[in-house]
Design an enzyme around this catalytic site. Sequence first.
Site, short mmCIF file in Angstrom:
data_model
loop_
_atom_site.label_atom_id
_atom_site.label_comp_id
_atom_site.label_asym_id
_atom_site.label_seq_id
_atom_site.Cartn_x
_atom_site.Cartn_y
_atom_site.Cartn_z
N ASN A 1 0.80 -1.23 0.00
CA ASN A 1 0.00 0.00 0.00
C ASN A 1 0.83 1.28 0.00
OD1 ASN A 1 0.69 -0.21 2.72
ND2 ASN A 1 -1.25 0.64 3.42
N LYS B 1 12.69 -7.48 0.78
CA LYS B 1 11.65 -8.18 0.02
C LYS B 1 10.42 -7.29 -0.08
CE LYS B 1 8.03 -10.60 0.60
NZ LYS B 1 7.34 -10.26 -0.67
N GLY C 1 3.01 -4.63 7.57
CA GLY C 1 2.00 -5.44 6.87
C GLY C 1 0.88 -5.79 7.82
N SER C 2 0.23 -6.91 7.54
CA SER C 2 -0.96 -7.27 8.31
C SER C 2 -0.61 -7.90 9.66
CB SER C 2 -1.79 -8.27 7.50
OG SER C 2 -1.04 -9.45 7.33
N ASN C 3 -1.59 -7.92 10.54
CA ASN C 3 -1.34 -8.47 11.89
C ASN C 3 -1.07 -9.96 11.87
OD1 ASN C 3 -2.46 -5.83 12.52
ND2 ASN C 3 -2.27 -6.58 14.61
N GLY D 1 2.47 -10.40 10.72
CA GLY D 1 3.38 -9.84 11.73
C GLY D 1 3.51 -10.75 12.95
N GLU E 1 5.13 -3.01 12.18
CA GLU E 1 4.15 -1.93 11.98
C GLU E 1 2.96 -2.57 11.28
OE1 GLU E 1 4.43 0.90 13.29
OE2 GLU E 1 6.57 0.93 13.75
N CYS F 1 -2.89 2.28 6.33
CA CYS F 1 -2.95 1.77 7.70
C CYS F 1 -3.56 2.83 8.62
CB CYS F 1 -1.56 1.38 8.18
SG CYS F 1 -0.36 2.66 7.88
N GLU G 1 -10.16 -4.33 10.98
CA GLU G 1 -9.64 -3.56 9.85
C GLU G 1 -10.28 -4.07 8.55
OE1 GLU G 1 -5.47 -4.02 8.60
OE2 GLU G 1 -5.26 -1.85 8.75
P1 NAP Z 1 0.78 -8.68 4.33
O1 NAP Z 1 -0.06 -9.60 3.55
O2 NAP Z 1 1.06 -9.01 5.74
O3 NAP Z 1 2.14 -8.51 3.50
C1 NAP Z 1 3.16 -7.63 3.90
C2 NAP Z 1 4.49 -8.17 3.41
O4 NAP Z 1 4.80 -9.38 4.12
C3 NAP Z 1 4.50 -8.54 1.92
O5 NAP Z 1 5.74 -8.23 1.37
C4 NAP Z 1 4.27 -10.04 1.96
O6 NAP Z 1 4.74 -10.71 0.81
C5 NAP Z 1 5.09 -10.41 3.19
N1 NAP Z 1 4.74 -11.71 3.78
C6 NAP Z 1 3.58 -12.40 3.68
N2 NAP Z 1 3.67 -13.56 4.36
C7 NAP Z 1 4.92 -13.61 4.90
C8 NAP Z 1 5.61 -14.58 5.70
N3 NAP Z 1 5.03 -15.71 6.10
N4 NAP Z 1 6.88 -14.30 6.08
C9 NAP Z 1 7.48 -13.15 5.71
N5 NAP Z 1 6.87 -12.21 4.93
C10 NAP Z 1 5.61 -12.44 4.54
O7 NAP Z 1 0.16 -7.21 4.34
P2 NAP Z 1 -0.40 -6.37 3.11
O8 NAP Z 1 -1.75 -6.87 2.77
O9 NAP Z 1 0.63 -6.32 2.04
O10 NAP Z 1 -0.49 -4.90 3.74
C11 NAP Z 1 -1.63 -4.37 4.30
C12 NAP Z 1 -1.48 -4.34 5.82
O11 NAP Z 1 -0.35 -3.55 6.15
C13 NAP Z 1 -2.65 -3.69 6.52
O12 NAP Z 1 -2.99 -4.43 7.65
C14 NAP Z 1 -2.11 -2.33 6.91
O13 NAP Z 1 -2.76 -1.74 8.01
C15 NAP Z 1 -0.69 -2.65 7.20
N6 NAP Z 1 0.16 -1.44 7.12
C16 NAP Z 1 0.67 -0.95 8.30
C17 NAP Z 1 1.45 0.21 8.29
C18 NAP Z 1 2.03 0.74 9.57
O14 NAP Z 1 3.03 1.46 9.50
N7 NAP Z 1 1.46 0.45 10.72
C19 NAP Z 1 1.69 0.86 7.08
C20 NAP Z 1 1.15 0.32 5.91
C21 NAP Z 1 0.40 -0.84 5.95
P3 NAP Z 1 3.83 -11.09 -0.46
O15 NAP Z 1 2.56 -10.33 -0.34
O16 NAP Z 1 4.64 -10.69 -1.61
O17 NAP Z 1 3.64 -12.55 -0.41
#
Ligand code: NAP
Length: 498
Positions: free
Chosen positions: A155, A178, A231-233, A236, A253, A287, A388
Amino acid sequence: MAETLLKADKLKNFINGEWVEVKETTAVVNPANGKTIVEVPLSEGAAVNSAVESAKKAQKEWAQVPAPQRAEVLYRVGQIMKERKERLSQLLTMENGKVIEEARGEVQEGIDMAFYMAGEGRRLFGQTTPAELKDKFAMSQRCPVGVVGIITPWNFPIAIATWKSFPAIVAGNAVVWKPATETPIMAYELAKIFEEAGLPKGIINVVFGKGSTVGDAMVNHKDIRVISFTGSNDTGRSIASKCGEQLKKVSLEMGGKNAVIVMDDADLSLAVEGILWSAFGTSGQRCTACSRVIVHEDVKETLQERLLAEMEKLTIGDGLDESIKVGPIINESGLEKIKKYIEIGKEEGAKLLAGGYELTEDNHAGGNYFAPTLFTDATPEMRIAQEEIFGPVVSLIPVKSFEEAIEVNNGVSYGLSSSIFTSDVNKVFKAQRDLDTGIVYVNAGTTGAEIHLPFGGTKGTGNGHRDSGVQALDVFTEWKAVYVDFSGKLQRAQIDVE
Ligand code: NAP
């Protein structure tokens, strides 16, 4: 257009300063029209090993380069980003969908971060402090951690990467990055910029691929000393437990359930503007997006009416068109999640006042579009007011008092951003004290962070670390305490004190 901007039909990994081709790839799709922009590698986890090897080797020398010289590279990175701002912004809109005005804002955030962190090359302050014994000197200093792993979401594909990689690099670390598979183009472009800016080989390594393979290999690699994840909770949490097993430092985060509070003494026109911008900007996929409006019951009807009137004016479509205000949703699974929550909201008894459906006709065909949506009369415990959604969906929750508004704001498992609209200075100061979020806005929406302040949240949003600001340096450095005894004799602390 993509071809002319990108000049590549297949991206490559960037390891040890070389562009490495990977056989298996997947398509990067423009969410505005469903068309393929480019192919991105799906690397095997083993690619992480060579990235870490090169990073380890390069970092040893990089750590010896004086920090002001390391910073010179970041100044050049910032300058090149500035020159390419428009091109980067257009590519960002194409891969992510956010409207061009917001894409320009995101690229600007990266430029700001480059110049800000370059300035840290002449600070990276530690402390000197009196020692408790005579003829003894004491100080603390920041030291690089070594090889750091950064994992970023789709995002904010460039801003978040700069929040993490720039402090890591100026502090003397080497990076394995990555990016999200959905949005790899910004990573490819940033790697090229680092290369042109003269960053030594191996200091930044970009490995494209899935989280379950590349991301997991990074998390489990013994020579990656820090993981900085956004990324997502769910992701994380799983990363945190794996890092915990290895006693590896991890910065998380994650999500938010951010609210705008509108009091009965608020400037309602300003509040409507703030809500529109923070709820429907980036189609609610920030986020910090506002997904709850906690409104004093005395102004609820008026606010609702005005909000509906302004929502009707929102233009939805391809973000490259300057007249568009709301772009597409990143992908089909994002759309499905939003649709699921619309049904949940209805079943829970919230009133759907606007939107609630996917847009598929005319200029929306081929893309992933969802109409800006407003629920009203939601209650704080409803799932649409707790979880969320990550889409253009906002729920109005009426309250009777300021105290109740604060309680409702704090009654969720997240703690990223909050906002209050009021003209009462006493409420302003009480709110900034009592709102349990990492970011608080007064008379502004829930979005709009500036890079020299810490970014992150309380409770389930993170694990106590912060991106951006000088606080980001804490993630990528270790504190070292140094004592120099120049008395010429053994002086024992706590014992030989006169
Ligand atoms: P996500 O699905 O958790 O993915 C985030 C990153 O983690 C991607 O690069 C993803 O790779 C990678 N990933 C997925 N599974 C993993 C694993 N098992 N081990 C290591 N890495 C892994 O999150 P998203 O859907 O991209 O992002 C949206 C979320 O981010 C929302 O919940 C949003 O609130 C949060 N966010 C938080 C902030 C903050 O600063 N608090 C800022 C922006 C976004 P692939 O997708 O390439 O597989």
